[in-house]
Scaffold this active site. Structure first.
Site, PDB file in Angstrom:
ATOM      1  N   GLU A 116      11.779 -32.602  53.019  1.00  0.00           N
ATOM      2  CA  GLU A 116      12.592 -33.678  53.741  1.00  0.00           C
ATOM      3  C   GLU A 116      14.022 -33.456  53.439  1.00  0.00           C
ATOM      4  OE1 GLU A 116      10.319 -37.063  54.612  1.00  0.00           O
ATOM      5  OE2 GLU A 116       9.097 -36.295  52.916  1.00  0.00           O
ATOM      6  N   HIS A 152       8.158 -40.742  59.722  1.00  0.00           N
ATOM      7  CA  HIS A 152       7.994 -39.327  58.979  1.00  0.00           C
ATOM      8  C   HIS A 152       8.654 -37.197  60.137  1.00  0.00           C
ATOM      9  CE1 HIS A 152       4.398 -40.671  57.098  1.00  0.00           C
ATOM     10  NE2 HIS A 152       5.341 -40.839  56.527  1.00  0.00           N
ATOM     11  N   ASP A 201      -4.624 -43.895  45.314  1.00  0.00           N
ATOM     12  CA  ASP A 201      -4.762 -42.548  45.010  1.00  0.00           C
ATOM     13  C   ASP A 201      -6.037 -41.760  45.227  1.00  0.00           C
ATOM     14  OD1 ASP A 201      -4.602 -40.042  43.781  1.00  0.00           O
ATOM     15  OD2 ASP A 201      -3.131 -41.331  42.495  1.00  0.00           O
ATOM     16  N   GLY A 246       0.138 -38.054  53.247  1.00  0.00           N
ATOM     17  CA  GLY A 246       0.327 -38.580  51.940  1.00  0.00           C
ATOM     18  C   GLY A 246      -0.192 -40.028  52.174  1.00  0.00           C
ATOM     19  N   ARG A 263      -2.327 -49.203  54.551  1.00  0.00           N
ATOM     20  CA  ARG A 263      -2.891 -49.357  55.459  1.00  0.00           C
ATOM     21  C   ARG A 263      -4.100 -48.791  56.501  1.00  0.00           C
ATOM     22  NH1 ARG A 263       3.519 -46.277  56.147  1.00  0.00           N
ATOM     23  NH2 ARG A 263       3.206 -46.428  54.145  1.00  0.00           N
ATOM     24  N   ARG A 276      19.097 -40.499  54.368  1.00  0.00           N
ATOM     25  CA  ARG A 276      17.580 -41.132  55.526  1.00  0.00           C
ATOM     26  C   ARG A 276      17.968 -41.926  55.810  1.00  0.00           C
ATOM     27  NH1 ARG A 276      12.115 -42.589  53.614  1.00  0.00           N
ATOM     28  NH2 ARG A 276      11.253 -41.728  55.363  1.00  0.00           N
TER      29      ARG A 276
HETATM   30  P1  AMP Z   1       2.873 -38.725  48.865  1.00  0.00           P
HETATM   31  O1  AMP Z   1       2.794 -40.018  49.492  1.00  0.00           O
HETATM   32  O2  AMP Z   1       2.595 -37.131  50.047  1.00  0.00           O
HETATM   33  O3  AMP Z   1       3.982 -38.742  47.473  1.00  0.00           O
HETATM   34  O4  AMP Z   1       1.318 -38.551  48.677  1.00  0.00           O
HETATM   35  C1  AMP Z   1       0.251 -39.844  47.582  1.00  0.00           C
HETATM   36  C2  AMP Z   1      -0.886 -38.771  47.495  1.00  0.00           C
HETATM   37  O5  AMP Z   1      -1.162 -37.444  47.163  1.00  0.00           O
HETATM   38  C3  AMP Z   1      -0.960 -39.441  46.134  1.00  0.00           C
HETATM   39  O6  AMP Z   1      -1.521 -40.815  46.010  1.00  0.00           O
HETATM   40  C4  AMP Z   1      -1.926 -39.070  46.435  1.00  0.00           C
HETATM   41  O7  AMP Z   1      -3.613 -39.872  46.966  1.00  0.00           O
HETATM   42  C5  AMP Z   1      -2.168 -37.704  47.072  1.00  0.00           C
HETATM   43  N1  AMP Z   1      -2.332 -36.370  45.673  1.00  0.00           N
HETATM   44  C6  AMP Z   1      -1.398 -36.024  44.770  1.00  0.00           C
HETATM   45  N2  AMP Z   1      -1.581 -35.117  44.432  1.00  0.00           N
HETATM   46  C7  AMP Z   1      -2.670 -34.795  44.690  1.00  0.00           C
HETATM   47  C8  AMP Z   1      -3.912 -33.791  44.521  1.00  0.00           C
HETATM   48  N3  AMP Z   1      -3.361 -32.707  43.771  1.00  0.00           N
HETATM   49  N4  AMP Z   1      -5.181 -33.892  44.800  1.00  0.00           N
HETATM   50  C9  AMP Z   1      -5.593 -35.144  45.615  1.00  0.00           C
HETATM   51  N5  AMP Z   1      -4.856 -35.405  46.412  1.00  0.00           N
HETATM   52  C10 AMP Z   1      -3.892 -35.604  45.867  1.00  0.00           C
END
Ligand code: AMP
Length: 411
Positions: A383, A179, A282, A209, A240, A90
């Site tokens: 990915e 992405h 989060d 995400g 961000r 990647r």
């Molecule tokens: P990623 O960068 O794709 O790994 O996404 C990360 C973000 O997904 C985390 O910061 C969370 O805010 C969100 N996330 C993951 N699981 C959940 C869930 N079950 N409910 C709500 N948000 C989630």
């Protein structure tokens, strides 16, 4: 053919070994805290799951350890290195140089070095991964798969900023988008699920995400995406801000006596939903806090959702409609209330949600109602599989071209 997919970050690396005969993951894992006193390797295969804790001083040692585990008597899944046929890397930023995946040569590495200034946080680690892989697996070809490549089909009306044209010509200031492998995977998978030709569809993909972006894919080509020169533009993200008035930069530098580095740091690490809520980046924590009455957490979620909705509306206008709307990544796949909020009151645009189906998390499912003119799906991203498929395709094409060259020479 087995493809070893490598995704190197500044202090971490993720890997998967994928058998391309059936696209099954043979083993996967990640190394975290490279360079710190205690680093971790978490490794999972069909038959076991292990965690190794030791001081891993650099990426060289990390990849050496991963290769050792892959071949070990106790936890191994391959007999020797010959069973790794190609390494798929990647790479975050390809600039304008590459609009597709490439076999990595010295010239490619030099071109990637030129792009370090465009992605100073990501490209250096990606290049280290490539160099270590070439050193440890000298007989195995390496293929680079770029986050920016899928978006290279954007027309100038989308990728150019309204800035002095020389900034584009001389300094590469334009929208690149990120992405790409995720937008590519979920959009192609979406067409497959609908059993329709990819090139017949108007698709909007929402990768939500910690980093987040939206893409408009019109008849198989990206015509716009929300991230720009860097991954700061577009949607509100974990830390961000997304779209901003550029006038904020000189204003806040003067008002708060900040340096450009401090502003850059604030834009990358202290803004987004974290900045608004003052609590967390989060969404699980934010949702919980909002439910308990935390107004700023609620506001952060509302601002995030409003921005996504605004992009969906804009992309429907740009494509004169949409057939398929897809949600993916951590928030897109799992945050039920966030999806519901984004998708509320869009009936006039032909989008009607089935609230029961929208309660699903992390699995491929249609969440629009049968009366919805637009199909809306959750599609978990993959990915690594895109990188593996691209690596396989590049190697097969190279072998084919080599055979054609040999035949031409002999004729
Ligand atoms: P990623 O960068 O794709 O790994 O996404 C990360 C973000 O997904 C985390 O910061 C969370 O805010 C969100 N996330 C993951 N699981 C959940 C869930 N079950 N409910 C709500 N948000 C989630």
């Amino acid at each position: 053919m087995n493809v070893f997919v490598l995704n190197c970050g500044s202090s971490s690396l993720k890997y998967q070994l994928i058998n391309m005969k059936n696209e099954k993951v043979i083993a996967q894992g990640l190394v975290e805290k490279i360079g710190e006193e205690i680093s971790f390797l978490k490794h999972t295969s069909n038959c076991d799951e292990i965690v190794i804790e030791e001081n891993i001083k650099d990426h060289n040692q990390a990849i050496e350890l991963v290769l050792e585990v892959l071949q070990s008597r106790e936890h191994g899944v391959i007999e020797n290195m010959d069973e790794i046929n190609v390494v798929g890397h990647r790479v975050v930023h390809a600039g304008e140089k590459f609009s597709g995946s490439v076999l990595i040569t010295k010239a490619v590495i030099d071109a990637l070095r030129e792009n370090i200034k465009l992605a100073p946080l990501h490209n250096p680690a990606n290049i280290i991964g490539i160099e270590v892989s070439k050193k440890l697996m000298p007989k195995t070809p390496d293929v680079g798969v770029f986050d920016t490549a899928f978006h290279q089909s954007m027309p100038a009306e989308s990728f150019l900023y309204a800035l002095p044209y020389e900034w584009y010509q001389e300094n590469g200031v334009r929208r690149y988008g990120f992405h790409g492998t995720s937008h590519k995977y979920v959009s192609e998978r979406g067409a497959e699920i609908l059993n329709k030709e990819y090139y017949d569809l108007k698709i909007i993909t929402c990768h939500l995400g910690n980093g987040a972006s939206v893409a408009a894919i019109d008849h198989g080509k990206v015509i716009d995406t929300s991230m720009g020169l860097t991954p700061l533009e577009g949607l509100v993200m974990g830390t961000r801000p997304g779209d901003l008035d550029p006038g904020i930069i000189p204003y806040i530098m003067k008002e708060r006596n900040m340096t450009i580095e401090e502003v850059d740091q604030a834009f990358n690490k202290a803004s987004g939903v974290l900045g608004i809520s003052g609590l967390s980046n989060d969404f699980r924590e934010l949702t919980e806090a909002a439910e308990k009455g935390n107004k700023r957490a609620e506001l952060a979620i509302d601002i995030f959702c409003r921005r996504v909705k605004k992009y969906i509306g804009a992309y429907i206008a740009l494509m004169d409609g949409v057939d398929l709307l897809i949600f993916t990544a951590g928030i897109g796949e799992n945050a039920v209330d966030v999806r519901a909020k984004i998708l509320s009151n869009l009936e006039n645009l032909g989008i009607i949600i089935n609230q029961d189906k929208n309660k699903s998390r992390g699995k491929e499912i249609k969440i629009s109602s049968d009366s919805s003119a637009v199909d809306v799906y959750i599609i978990p991203t993959n990915e690594e599989l895109v990188i593996a498929r691209e690596a396989k395709k590049i190697i097969e094409n190279n072998i084919k071209n080599l055979i054609i060259d040999i035949l031409n020479e002999n004729n």
